[in-house]
Each structure stands twice: as C-alpha cells, then as structure tokens.
Design an enzyme around this catalytic site. Structure first.
Site, PDB file in Angstrom:
ATOM      1  CG  LEU A 150      -2.047  -1.099   1.108  1.00 41.03           C
ATOM      2  CD1 LEU A 150      -2.813  -1.223   2.424  1.00 41.03           C
ATOM      3  CD2 LEU A 150      -3.011  -0.802  -0.046  1.00 41.03           C
ATOM      4  CE  LYS A 157      11.480   6.241  -7.880  1.00 42.13           C
ATOM      5  NZ  LYS A 157      10.629   7.166  -8.667  1.00 42.13           N
ATOM      6  CB  VAL A 183       2.288   6.564  -3.885  1.00 40.61           C
ATOM      7  CG1 VAL A 183       1.460   7.515  -4.738  1.00 40.61           C
ATOM      8  CG2 VAL A 183       2.955   7.322  -2.765  1.00 40.61           C
ATOM      9  CG  HIS A 197       5.623   4.354 -21.032  1.00 41.83           C
ATOM     10  ND1 HIS A 197       6.099   4.837 -19.821  1.00 41.83           N
ATOM     11  CD2 HIS A 197       4.562   5.130 -21.347  1.00 41.83           C
ATOM     12  CE1 HIS A 197       5.358   5.852 -19.446  1.00 41.83           C
ATOM     13  NE2 HIS A 197       4.410   6.047 -20.346  1.00 41.83           N
ATOM     14  CG  ASN A 198       9.192   3.895 -17.497  1.00 40.57           C
ATOM     15  OD1 ASN A 198       8.016   3.909 -17.841  1.00 40.57           O
ATOM     16  ND2 ASN A 198       9.553   3.753 -16.237  1.00 40.57           N
ATOM     17  CE  LYS A 250       5.193   2.119 -16.682  1.00 44.83           C
ATOM     18  NZ  LYS A 250       6.332   2.674 -16.021  1.00 44.83           N
ATOM     19  CD  GLU A 263       8.473   8.659 -17.687  1.00 43.24           C
ATOM     20  OE1 GLU A 263       7.482   7.915 -17.773  1.00 43.24           O
ATOM     21  OE2 GLU A 263       9.140   8.759 -16.636  1.00 43.24           O
ATOM     22  NE  ARG A 275       7.820  -5.565   4.575  1.00 43.83           N
ATOM     23  CZ  ARG A 275       9.015  -5.230   4.128  1.00 43.83           C
ATOM     24  NH1 ARG A 275       9.869  -6.157   3.797  1.00 43.83           N
ATOM     25  NH2 ARG A 275       9.378  -3.976   4.000  1.00 43.83           N
ATOM     26  CB  THR A 276       4.149  -1.911   8.048  1.00 48.72           C
ATOM     27  OG1 THR A 276       5.455  -2.127   7.531  1.00 48.72           O
ATOM     28  CG2 THR A 276       4.231  -1.251   9.398  1.00 48.72           C
ATOM     29  CB  SER A 288       2.436   4.264 -17.376  1.00 44.78           C
ATOM     30  OG  SER A 288       2.903   5.591 -17.474  1.00 44.78           O
ATOM     31  N   GLY A 289       1.308   6.201 -15.148  1.00 38.27           N
ATOM     32  CA  GLY A 289       0.422   7.340 -14.947  1.00 38.27           C
ATOM     33  C   GLY A 289       0.597   8.001 -13.597  1.00 38.27           C
TER      34      GLY A 289
HETATM   35  C1  6PG Z   1       5.148   6.009 -15.167  1.00 33.39           C
HETATM   36  C2  6PG Z   1       6.554   6.414 -14.827  1.00 33.39           C
HETATM   37  C3  6PG Z   1       7.055   5.721 -13.629  1.00 33.39           C
HETATM   38  C4  6PG Z   1       8.504   6.013 -13.278  1.00 33.39           C
HETATM   39  C5  6PG Z   1       8.899   7.367 -13.117  1.00 33.39           C
HETATM   40  C6  6PG Z   1      10.224   7.765 -12.582  1.00 33.39           C
HETATM   41  O1  6PG Z   1       5.005   5.462 -16.247  1.00 33.39           O
HETATM   42  O2  6PG Z   1       4.228   6.250 -14.391  1.00 33.39           O
HETATM   43  O3  6PG Z   1       7.392   6.089 -15.886  1.00 33.39           O
HETATM   44  O4  6PG Z   1       6.950   4.354 -13.878  1.00 33.39           O
HETATM   45  O5  6PG Z   1       8.787   5.360 -12.104  1.00 33.39           O
HETATM   46  O6  6PG Z   1       8.225   8.354 -13.669  1.00 33.39           O
HETATM   47  O7  6PG Z   1      11.260   7.290 -13.336  1.00 33.39           O
HETATM   48  P1  6PG Z   1      12.725   7.823 -13.073  1.00 33.39           P
HETATM   49  O8  6PG Z   1      12.875   7.968 -11.584  1.00 33.39           O
HETATM   50  O9  6PG Z   1      13.637   6.786 -13.601  1.00 33.39           O
HETATM   51  O10 6PG Z   1      12.815   9.134 -13.762  1.00 33.39           O
END
Ligand code: 6PG
Length: 488
Positions: free
Chosen positions: A14, A267, A16, A192-193, A189, A196, A37-38, A132-133
C-alpha cells in the site's frame, strides 16, 4: 474481519501506487482485499481513504488469500526485485491451480520471463503488467501493459480494462490490452519509460535554448508551452511543463523551477532500455543520451568547478529573433520526438524477434494514448501508421512522418547550429538528427571502419562489387605518402 471468499481481487503493497490502484479498483465496483507488510499501514488505509465496503483490510497473507473468490487474483505492488520473489515464494504454497499472481511494478523484463516460467511450473498463472500514470493515473485510470501467461488474460481483462484510462471519440477504448507472453508487458513499459526519458530531455533542451538563445522568461515560456500544447506537440509532458513555469515558491516568491537544484534523479528503467538496446544491437540513442545527460547533471559540484576553467564561445555574438527561433525549436522538438519514438518501436520489434513475441504496434501506440506519462495526441498518428503498414520497418518511413521530418528538417538543423554556436549542450536533439541523417544515408563511412578492422585485426570485410568475405594484406600493399600527393 473475515470476508471469506467474497473478494474479486487482492492487492499487496500500500505505497502510493498500490493505495491508489486499490481505490480505483474499489471505485469500479470490485471488492478488493488489501495487505501491507506493516499492519499499521493497512489499518491507517482502511480507516481513511480505504474506508468503504469494497475494501477489506487483511493482517496476514493467509487472511488475504482466504478472502478471495476462486480462481484467486493477487496483485503485487511492491518494490521491483527480490521483494517480488520473496512474496511469490510465500504466496504460492497458499494458492491453487489456476490462481493468478500479478506484478504491477517496474520490473526488469527478464525477471518476469523467469517468474512466469517458475509460477506456471507450479500450476499457477502469472502476469507482469506495466502500470503508468503516476499517482493520479493509478487512481483515475492508468495505462496498463500486461504480459505473462496468456491464459491469465481472460481472467484479469475485465478488471484491468475497467480501471484503465479510456480514449477514443466516445471515451470507451481502454488503454489496456494484452501485450504478449512472459516479459512482453514489462518490456513495453520499459520502452515507454525510455521514451519518457527522451521526451523529458528534449523538452529540457528546448527550455534551455529558449531561455539562453531567445532570452524567454518563465512567464513567456509558460505561454509558449501552452501554445505548443494546442498543436502537434499536444501531450501530458508539455502540459505539465507549461504548468511548472507558472508556479512560484511560496517562501521566496521566486519561480519554483529556478530554485530547484539541477541534478536529475533516476530509478533505472531508462538505463535498462539503453542496456537492452546495446544487447540487441539497435541504436536507441535518444534514451541513451537522456540517461547520460542525467549522469552529467548529477556531478553538479564538478561542473561548477569546470565552468570556471573551460572556455565556451561568445554567446552574445549570436543573435536570434525570439519569435522565429521559438517556432524553429518547436519544429526541432517535434522532429526529434518522431526519431525518438521511431527508435523505441524499432527496439520493440528487435526484442519481439529475439523473444518470439508477436507485438501489435498499433495497439501499443493506443495503450500509450491515454493514462500514461508519454500520452500524446501524436500517438494516434503512430497508430494510424501501423494500421496502414503493420510491418513498418521504421516510423520515419510512414508517409505522414516522412513529410513531417522533411518539413521540419531546416529548422531542426538551424536550432542545433545555434545551440553549437552559443555553447549549449543539446545531446538529445543532436542524437535525433544524427539518427535521421544516418538512417537516410545510402552509404556510411563504415567502409573505412571495416578497412581499419581488417588492417589491424584481419577481421575481414564484404565488398560492394562481389559477394564473399575478403581480407587485404594492407601492410604489403600500402604506399608511402608524401605531402606533395595531397596537393594533387
Ligand atoms: C510512469 C513512470 C514511472 C517512473 C517514473 C520515474 O510510467 O508512471 O514512468 O513508472 O517510475 O516516472 O522514473 P525515473 O525515476 O527513472 O525518472
């Protein structure tokens, strides 16, 4: 309280995304069991936003599993990596044949390949779905890219498509459809990133040029991005960029964007795409440059020191007409975006070939049409291009995009020339133009490269005039060079 066998789906984790997805699922009329888990996190959730009859808080995995209708569907929204394997190991002994485990995290595609095989070997079904979103998307309608065990799709389709974003003239086409087996959904995905990353870097470069070459203020930038958002660049990222230029820091009254340290976080999904592009041997240069740009931004203290030592050009000597230049940057951005998406789809096609997936590129473009971070009007044009030619080799060859690139190229070159003249780095814009120029060459200088490889390593080469594999004794055949030859 036990609600044995009454829940349609369960969700674990749980944070975000998990919390908002759970609320989205509940809001569509599905009864959902939730677990964190918590235990205090679960309690806090069911006592606040999750306080509704459709949300059932659970304090143990056993409880969670017992509350589910059969066949059970359990969605894991935990940190990608070992946490998913741990959870699978704990859950599988509690499940029965035909139950479905779903991973909704940003998981490395090969991990989903492996998990699908492992979970299927135990008589269960597995889904790795891109979601995503961000927070808002998860709550109101994300874009979802599921892959894994094909037999799982009919079982999760209804709920997934109910919670996903909707597009189309009637707003009834869900941005969620089956992508393919094993890690295909997570691969889509990841791309997609990566796209992005490219989009964001291109926008940042446009910002830097409008600011440094055209001298636009934040107020003026907000107006420019607002205008851009009403044309071919219409997209979520352009829209939020417009908004960002309007926000002031409540403490100092300065523009918030000017108060933010210029060191980018990441990330890792962009890096994955770039690494996998290298493995496949496809030039996904936009995402790679975007990742490197973040790396360079991260060494901020070093850059500040270097800025006092290394010379740049006299930028004041370069004059641009702000209006004309802004229009050119818009075209450069659009053309670069086309090249970037072309690379993304080329990588998908290469991955599909390697993994024996049958990807539907039209459908993928439509999955990204709403709900996700790269949602944009122009994805409809991409869908049309693949609709007309499902085996399109490269998006840049679709007549609509070929023309758009031809129309934009003069401005694109001018913008990059200006960036070079004023000493502003534009790695993504340049990578995009180099890709375009490289792709449209009937002959590249790789003939010389092959000669060099053969010279020092006898690596052999192919010829233009006859088939076969050749090697030359370069040292024996080389001739002395005199400077008088050069003038001839
Ligand atoms: C999404 C985003 C999401 C992603 C980040 C941050 O599709 O909602 O791509 O999955 O975690 O927006 O990515 P970075 O920290 O690598 O910029």
């Amino acid at each position: 309280m036990s609600q044995k066998g009454t829940c349609d789906i369960a969700l674990i984790g749980l944070a975000v995304m998990g919390e908002n997805l759970a609320l989205n699922i509940a809001s569509r009329g599905y009864k959902i069991a939730v677990y964190n888990r918590t235990a205090s996190v679960t309690d806090a959730f069911v006592a606040s936003r999750g306080k509704q009859p459709n949300v059932v808080g659970c304090h143990s995995l056993e409880d969670l599993v017992a509350n589910l209708k059969s066949p059970r569907k359990i969605m894991m929204m935990v940190k990608a990596g070992p946490a998913v394997d741990d959870l699978i190991a704990k859950l599988t002994p509690m499940l029965s044949k035909g139950d479905v485990l779903i991973d909704g995290g940003n998981t490395f595609p090969a991990d989903t390949d492996r998990r699908t095989r492992e979970v299927e070997a135990q008589g269960l079904l597995y889904v790795g779905t891109g979601v995503s979103g961000g927070e808002e998307g998860a709550l109101k309608g994300p874009s979802m890219m599921p892959g894994g065990s094909p037999a799982a799709w009919p079982m999760v389709k209804e709920i997934f498509q109910a919670i996903a974003a909707k597009v189309g003239p009637k707003g009834d086409i869900p941005c969620c459809d089956w992508v393919g087996p094993r890690g295909a959904g997570n691969y889509v995905k990841m791309v997609h990133n990566g796209i992005e990353y490219g989009d964001m870097q291109l926008i940042c470069e446009a910002y830097s040029l409008l600011k440094h070459a055209a001298g636009l203020t934040n107020d003026q930038l907000a107006v420019v991005f607002d205008e851009w958002n009403r044309g071919e660049l219409d997209s979520y990222l352009i829209e939020i960029t417009r908004d960002i230029f309007t926000v002031k820091d409540p403490d100092s009254g300065d523009f918030m964007v000017d108060r933010i340290l210029d060191t980018a976080g990441a990330k890792g999904t962009g890096k994955w795409m770039s690494q996998l592009a290298l493995d496949l041997g496809v030039p996904s240069t936009l995402v790679t440059e975007a990742v490197y740009a973040r790396c360079l931004s991260a060494i901020q203290a070093e850059r500040v020191r270097a800025s006092k030592v290394l010379a740049g050009p006299d930028a004041s000597a370069v004059k641009v007409d702000p209006k004309v230049f802004t229009a050119q940057v818009r075209q450069a951005l659009y053309a670069s975006k086309i090249a970037s998406y072309a690379q993304g789809f080329v990588q998908l096609a290469a991955a599909a070939k390697e993994n024996d997936w049958k990807l539907d590129y039209r459908s993928i473009a439509m999955l990204w049409r709403g709900g996700c971070i790269i949602r944009a009007q122009f994805l409809e044009r991409i869908a049309e291009a693949y609709d007309a030619h499902p085996d399109l080799e490269n998006l840049m060859l679709a007549p609509y995009f070929t023309k758009a690139l031809a129309d934009a190229q003069a401005a694109w070159r001018q913008v990059i020339a200006t960036a070079v003249a004023i000493g502003q780095p534009v790695p993504a814009l340049m990578a995009a133009l180099s890709y375009y120029d490289g792709y449209r060459q009937a002959r590249l200088p790789a003939n010389l490269l092959q000669a060099q490889r053969d010279y020092f390593g006898a690596h052999t080469y192919a010829r233009t005039d006859k088939p076969g594999t050749f090697h030359t004794e370069w040292i024996e055949l080389r001739r002395p060079v005199s400077s008088s030859q050069a003038s001839r």
